[in-house]
Every structure is written in structure tokens, then in C-alpha cells.
Motif scaffolding. Structure first.
Motif, PDB file in Angstrom:
ATOM      1  N   UNK A 225      46.477  -3.548 -24.302  1.00 25.93           N
ATOM      2  CA  UNK A 225      47.482  -2.607 -24.801  1.00 25.93           C
ATOM      3  C   UNK A 225      46.888  -1.192 -24.767  1.00 25.93           C
ATOM      4  N   UNK A 226      47.785  -0.204 -24.693  1.00 21.74           N
ATOM      5  CA  UNK A 226      47.316   1.179 -24.731  1.00 21.74           C
ATOM      6  C   UNK A 226      48.344   2.057 -25.432  1.00 21.74           C
ATOM      7  N   UNK A 227      47.902   3.227 -25.862  1.00 23.30           N
ATOM      8  CA  UNK A 227      48.792   4.242 -26.414  1.00 23.30           C
ATOM      9  C   UNK A 227      48.706   5.481 -25.530  1.00 23.30           C
ATOM     10  N   UNK A 228      49.649   6.376 -25.715  1.00 20.85           N
ATOM     11  CA  UNK A 228      49.737   7.550 -24.850  1.00 20.85           C
ATOM     12  C   UNK A 228      50.192   8.744 -25.684  1.00 20.85           C
ATOM     13  N   UNK A 229      49.319   9.771 -25.773  1.00 18.08           N
ATOM     14  CA  UNK A 229      49.609  10.956 -26.593  1.00 18.08           C
ATOM     15  C   UNK A 229      48.883  12.164 -26.026  1.00 18.08           C
ATOM     16  N   UNK A 242      44.137  -0.886 -29.351  1.00 13.95           N
ATOM     17  CA  UNK A 242      44.785  -0.395 -28.136  1.00 13.95           C
ATOM     18  C   UNK A 242      43.993   0.781 -27.571  1.00 13.95           C
ATOM     19  N   UNK A 243      43.877   0.834 -26.248  1.00 13.27           N
ATOM     20  CA  UNK A 243      43.158   1.935 -25.607  1.00 13.27           C
ATOM     21  C   UNK A 243      43.947   3.233 -25.737  1.00 13.27           C
ATOM     22  N   UNK A 260      36.378   8.992 -26.785  1.00 11.68           N
ATOM     23  CA  UNK A 260      35.164   8.452 -27.401  1.00 11.68           C
ATOM     24  C   UNK A 260      35.289   8.376 -28.923  1.00 11.68           C
ATOM     25  N   UNK A 261      35.925   9.391 -29.488  1.00  8.76           N
ATOM     26  CA  UNK A 261      36.082   9.445 -30.943  1.00  8.76           C
ATOM     27  C   UNK A 261      36.934   8.296 -31.466  1.00  8.76           C
ATOM     28  N   UNK A 262      37.943   7.913 -30.699  1.00 11.52           N
ATOM     29  CA  UNK A 262      38.886   6.900 -31.175  1.00 11.52           C
ATOM     30  C   UNK A 262      38.729   5.553 -30.476  1.00 11.52           C
ATOM     31  N   UNK A 263      37.702   5.411 -29.616  1.00 11.05           N
ATOM     32  CA  UNK A 263      37.560   4.154 -28.896  1.00 11.05           C
ATOM     33  C   UNK A 263      36.101   3.721 -28.842  1.00 11.05           C
ATOM     34  N   UNK A 269      38.627   6.185 -19.314  1.00  9.08           N
ATOM     35  CA  UNK A 269      39.364   7.422 -19.545  1.00  9.08           C
ATOM     36  C   UNK A 269      40.555   7.468 -18.596  1.00  9.08           C
ATOM     37  N   UNK A 270      41.718   7.742 -19.188  1.00 12.95           N
ATOM     38  CA  UNK A 270      42.932   7.764 -18.367  1.00 12.95           C
ATOM     39  C   UNK A 270      43.888   8.837 -18.860  1.00 12.95           C
TER      40      UNK A 270
END
Length: 631
Positions: A225-229, A242-243, A260-263, A269-270
């Protein structure tokens, strides 16, 4: 008899062996590939890969053209396609689900897999995407106690049903089951929503997004899963497990720092939305993004092993009433164009633009997989003159309809209508003059007294009032259009349409026996015969034309005012003389050799129309704003 038994036993044994072999092959096929996020990388079959993705929404492209558009992406050097799934495109009415034809999500995913593309699924439940209500079904607003995009049980229950339906369609098309879907997004751009909805505590926002991810897991999505912001919005938008990916982030140092801070201090990296173009609104200039700037930024990502997704690589079209609207302080609403060309590398009609060719040249230098030749362009035709042989006055049509009556004007939602138009009428037995105010107009209205046009009101231009003179025993009529529900930001929770607050004259509320005629335009009203339309009244036109060879074309609407066009029953979407869009894309797959029908609802109808033409190239940059408020 024994010979027959032996023979049958032999045949049965062979069949069982074959079945076992096929089952074994199927199992081998299903376990052929793997995808995971591990050791700071995207791993495909255990090896690090870079995702070179392009966004294309299957809902914005006729299904007959999906393969051609995917081939175009492949030939640009991409290895992945990302697509939103719009909830309201799949659930077309309460409890009515459509997964056929243009709505066939599974077929789109299968086609992408057949073309050698990985698939990234973006099911929301909120999408934005300049799509009506950001993808939410309009009737959610009618459910008692429901609040969208919140930790609200009625909303979460509806989301679970939606995700369950999606899992039934594409669960077996995940890479874990032998399909091409490698990742699924949980919610969408929620960090920006958190920033705008500070009235809700952060822990409640987090509880909501965690619940959405849990639902997606529970219904059977077992891939990453991933998020996008935006990178500056990760605090509100990220979800545990989630990435996090960034939208529009050109600074790779910033991207890596925030991921890096949140993962856990590592990638991958995307940039999940890398913008090679930009969205477009009616009555505003068509924005452009240079090919040179996109190629330069793409090369930075390629050199630094940053995965990316062009939003959009191919925009397509907001057919019918699917276009949404944005909102800001300057304009109460910014309706999105019918064309979703987006100045994307692949044009609205699927053409290779100079931007496409420049990116393709770059990609060929960097990728290690073969880049195929550019597929042949779909033929384009020109229809010189389409004769409009029938017409009718809208007011004659509604005179045969039974209205809904109420003491005050009702919203679309109260009328149980999602899209289109509502005609509001009020009979006055005494004369009245003064200032007519419709502060609750959503979104556009032409005003008539006794069938004569006296003015226009328009939410975009914040034109909510006008002088009015209503004689004795006269009828006030407002033909109101829903121009698309807001698709982005905090105002998404205020999305009723029609007339949503009192109508006043001289600050006195006008009540008593309002009559409302519903015109959802899910199909075009029947015109029996003749030419009974009246200039200045909304009109319905119908005609036919013959084509020897089908092909794509563009209907030239420069001579028209405002309305919608149907061809062979397909709603091509809105046109509006203010521009910048002055043509409507007509896919050749919706035409047929021989006779074709065209139907037009023209709201303004300032002059009589007898014919229409098509041209071979679109007009998307011709802005013709009115000199004063209105349109």
C-alpha cells in the motif's frame, strides 16, 4: 465390456494427468512474478527496479481505445500504468454496480498486463482528479448521519462495500495472484485535507485513514500500500504500514529527507504525481508546461533512481457529466473542462505530441528494456456539414411533464437527481419589482419571465442577483445547471446542487407552490417532429449525418452558446462559449458507417441553428470571456 472399461479408465487417467499438468502450469503462472517493498527498494522478482509510470484513467477513455493508449505509453518508454477508480463510475445508482464496457476495470487491468505493463491501482475512496465529487457518489450526502472522509461509521460501512466490490473484480489480478497490479493506494492526498480541516483533531483524521487501510487489507488486497501527498503534508497524510510517496516534488533532496522521516529512514523514493501538464477550468487560460522542463526533470529522476508517475501521461475526456469543479476564494466554483487533455504527452485523442517524442527519446537512453515503435494513430475524419432538421422549445417539452411541487425550491439531492438540469418555476398572481437574489445557486441559471429571457446568474462569476420586473399573473422560470460537484478541498462536504437556499426579491423570501421539472439528461428527450424552437428559449436540436469511413473528429461548437451534445446516444459532455475549449472530442469508435444521429441541448440559444461542422484538430486555447458578469 471389460475393454470398454479399460479404455474409459485410460481416457480418464489421461484427462486427470492433463488437468494436473494444467493446474501445475497455472500455479507456476500465478507464482511467476513477485513485487515487494524491501531494503529501501522496489523489488520485482527479488531485483531492484525503477517504476516508470504514467497515469491514465480508464473511465476517461472509450474501452475500444484502451489498448491503443497503453501501447502509446509502452512506446514512450514506460513500464507501468496508474489509474484511479472512481466510485461513482462503478456504482452508478444506489446499489447498482456497473463493471461492463467502459466500466470494466478488470478488462482494463488485463489489457495492461497483456501489453507488458505493471498496474498501480488508486481506488480512493476519494480520488479528486477533477472528477465529479472527487469520485464519491452524489447520494452519499443524502444518507442520515454520514460525513465523507471522516472516521464516521456509516461512511466507512459504505467504503467497505465499495472496496469489497473492487476486490471481487480485480483481487485475482494482483501480482500475488498472478496478475499485473503491484500496488494499491489508500485514500488520496489526505494531508492537504488535514491542513484544510483543522476543525477536526489530527487523531481523528489518523483514525479515519487507518480504518481505510484496514478495510483495503481485509477485503483482500494483499499487495503493498502507499499514500500520496505533497512532501510538506506527510504529517497528516501518511498511514502506518503504507509507503509515503510525494506529489509534484522536483527537489530530490527534499523528497528523500521527508520519506526517510516517515518510512524508517529509507526509501524507496517515488513521485506519485509528476505533472507534465496541468488541469483546466472553463473561463480561464489553458495552462501549458514545456517539454524541455519535463525532460530535464525526468532525467534527474532517472539518474537518481527515483520512481515516478506522470500525472497525466494521457488525460482523456470528461464525457457526460463527469467533470468536477475546484473552489477558491476568487471564484466560488471553478468548473473543469470537458476535455481532460491536460497538455499531457499523449493528447486527448491519443496522439504523440512533441512532448511525448522528447520524453521517448530520453527514455530510450536510460531504460534497459525494449521500447517499441509508436503505434499508428487512429484515423481522423472531418464531417463538413451536419444538418439539424428537428428542434423543439424546452418549455414546450416541460409543459407535458409532471412537476414536483414544494413550498420552497428543492435541491437536486432532495429531488433524487444527481446531474443535469432542473427547471424551477413560480407563478406570481401579483406584480413585483426589485432585486432578485439566488445566493444558493448551484451553479448556473438562465432567468425568464413569461418565457422571455431576462438575465443570467452564474456562480463562477459570483453573479447571484439581478433586477427583475414580474407583471401581474406572470411566471418566473430559472433553468438551473449543475456544473459539477467540487472535487478538492474542505468544501467537498458542501456539495448540494440546484437552488440550496431561499430565493428572495427585495430581501423577501419567495415561497409557495414552486414547481420543479427534472431534466437529468441521462438520455436525450424525444423530439417528435418539426422545428418548434424559439430563439431566446432553451432548445433541443436533432439531426443525422452519414460517414463512409469512421474516425475520430472534433465537433466545432464556436457558434454555439452553452449546452451538451449526444452522438448515437453518447453524451460527449459540456460546451460553453467562454472557452478555452471550443470543440468536443468525438471518438470514432462511437460512430458507425452510414447514418448517425446527433442531439444537442442548447441552453442560451441566442440564434437559430441549422447545421454543425466537425474539424480535424481540437480548439482548446480560445478564451472568449464576457465583457460583464454573466456569460
Amino acid at each position: 465390456m471389460n475393454h470398454k472399461k479399460n479404455f474409459l479408465a485410460l481416457v480418464l487417467g489421461v484427462l486427470l494427468i492433463c488437468a494436473a499438468g494444467q493446474s501445475s502450469q497455472a500455479q507456476q503462472h500465478k507464482s511467476k512474478h513477485s513485487f515487494e517493498i524491501k531494503n529501501g527498494s522496489f523489488l520485482y522478482d527479488g531485483k531492484p527496479i525503477q517504476i516508470h509510470s504514467g497515469e491514465m484513467h480508464f473511465a476517461r477513455v472509450p474501452h475500444q481505445y484502451w489498448r491503443q493508449r497503453l501501447k502509446m505509453m509502452k512506446a514512450m518508454g514506460l513500464n507501468t500504468v496508474a489509474t484511479y477508480v472512481f466510485w461513482n463510475f462503478q456504482e452508478t445508482a444506489p446499489g447498482v454496480w456497473n463493471f461492463e464496457g467502459d466500466h470494466d476495470l478488470a478488462e482494463f487491468v488485463k489489457t495492461a498486463g497483456q501489453e507488458g505493463m505493471m498496474v498501480i491501482l488508486r481506488p480512493g475512496p476519494y480520488a479528486c482528479a477533477e472528477w465529479e465529487f472527487g469520485g464519491f457518489p452524489w447520494w452519499l450526502q443524502k444518507t442520515p448521519g454520514m460525513v465523507v472522509r471522516t472516521d464516521n461509521q456509516p461512511f466507512l460501512d459504505s467504503c467497505k462495500l465499495y472496496f469489497t466490490k473492487l476486490a471481487e473484480q480485480v483481487g485475482d489480478l494482483q501480482i500475488t495472484h498472478g496478475g499485473p497490479i503491484i500496488m494499491v493506494q489508500a485514500e488520496n492526498e489526505f494531508g492537504s485535507y488535514v491542513a484544510q480541516r483543522k476543525d477536526i483533531p489530527l487523531e481523528q483524521h489518523k483514525a479515519y485513514t487507518a480504518a481505510i487501510k484496514k478495510i483495503i487489507d481485509e477485503v483482500g488486497f494483499d499487495i503493498p500500500k502507499f499514500t500520496s501527498d505533497g512532501s510538506w503534508l506527510f504529517k497528516g497524510g501518511t498511514i502506518e504500514g503504507a509507503l509515503p510517496t510525494a506529489n509534484g516534488e522536483g527537489n530530490i533532496h527534499n523528497l528523500k529527507k521527508v520519506v526517510n522521516e516517515y518510512h524508517g529512514g529509507k526509501g524507496p523514493y517515488m513521485v506519485a504525481e509528476f505533472y507534465p501538464g496541468w488541469l483546466d477550468h472553463w473561463a480561464e487560460p489553458f495552462p501549458k508546461v514545456s517539454a524541455e522542463s519535463i525532460v530535464k526533470q525526468t532525467e534527474k529522476y532517472l539518474k537518481d533512481t527515483v520512481s515516478f508517475n506522470y500525472y497525466m501521461v494521457h488525460g482523456g475526456t470528461n464525457f457526460g457529466f463527469t467533470a468536477g469543479a475546484n473552489y477558491n476564494g476568487e471564484h466560488d466554483i471553478q468548473p473543469d473542462l470537458t476535455s481532460y487533455d491536460y497538455d499531457a504527452p499523449i493528447s486527448e485523442a491519443g496522439w504523440a505530441t512533441p512532448k511525448y517524442k522528447a520524453i521517448r527519446t530520453l527514455m530510450q537512453r536510460y531504460v534497459h528494456y525494449p521500447v517499441p515503435e509508436i503505434p499508428q494513430q487512429i484515423p481522423v475524419i472531418e464531417i463538413p456539414a451536419i444538418q439539424l432538421t428537428q428542434s423543439a422549445n424546452l418549455f414546450d417539452l416541460i409543459g407535458k411533464m409532471k412537476p414536483v411541487e414544494n413550498d420552497t425550491p428543492m435541491t437536486f439531492e432532495d429531488l433524487n437527481q444527481g446531474y443535469g438540469y432542473v427547471v424551477y418555476q413560480k407563478k406570481f398572481v401579483q406584480p413585483i419589482q426589485g432585486k432578485l437574489k439566488v445566493d444558493g445557486l448551484r451553479d448556473y441559471a438562465i432567468v425568464y419571465v413569461n418565457g422571455k429571457q431576462v438575465g443570467e446568474l452564474n456562480r463562477y462569476f459570483k453573479n447571484y442577483e439581478m433586477d427583475i420586473d414580474i407583471p401581474f399573473n406572470s411566471t418566473l422560470t430559472l433553468v438551473v445547471e449543475n456544473m459539477g460537484r467540487i472535487n478538492y478541498g474542505a468544501e467537498i462536504v458542501h456539495n448540494l446542487k440546484g437552488i440550496i437556499s431561499p430565493v428572495t426579491i427585495n430581501d423577501m423570501e419567495i415561497t409557495g407552490s414552486w414547481q420543479m421539472y427534472k431534466l437529468p439528461m441521462t438520455s436525450f428527450p424525444e423530439i417528435t417532429s418539426g422545428t418548434s424552437q424559439t430563439t431566446g428559449n432553451p432548445a433541443l436540436y436533432k439531426g443525422s449525418f452519414d460517414v463512409k469511413d469512421v474516425g475520430d473528429t472534433f465537433l466545432d461548437m464556436q457558434d454555439w452558446g452553452k449546452g451538451i451534445v449526444f452522438v448515437n446516444g453518447h453524451n460527449l459532455g459540456r460546451y460553453w462559449k467562454v472557452g478555452p475549449q471550443q470543440t468536443l472530442y468525438l471518438p470514432g469508435c462511437w460512430l458507425k458507417k452510414g447514418k448517425n444521429t446527433i442531439e444537442i441541448f442548447e441552453q442560451q440559444n441566442d440564434k437559430k441553428h441549422t447545421e454543425l461542422h466537425s474539424i480535424k484538430t481540437p480548439i482548446l486555447e480560445s478564451l472568449r470571456l464576457p465583457e460583464k458578469k454573466g456569460a
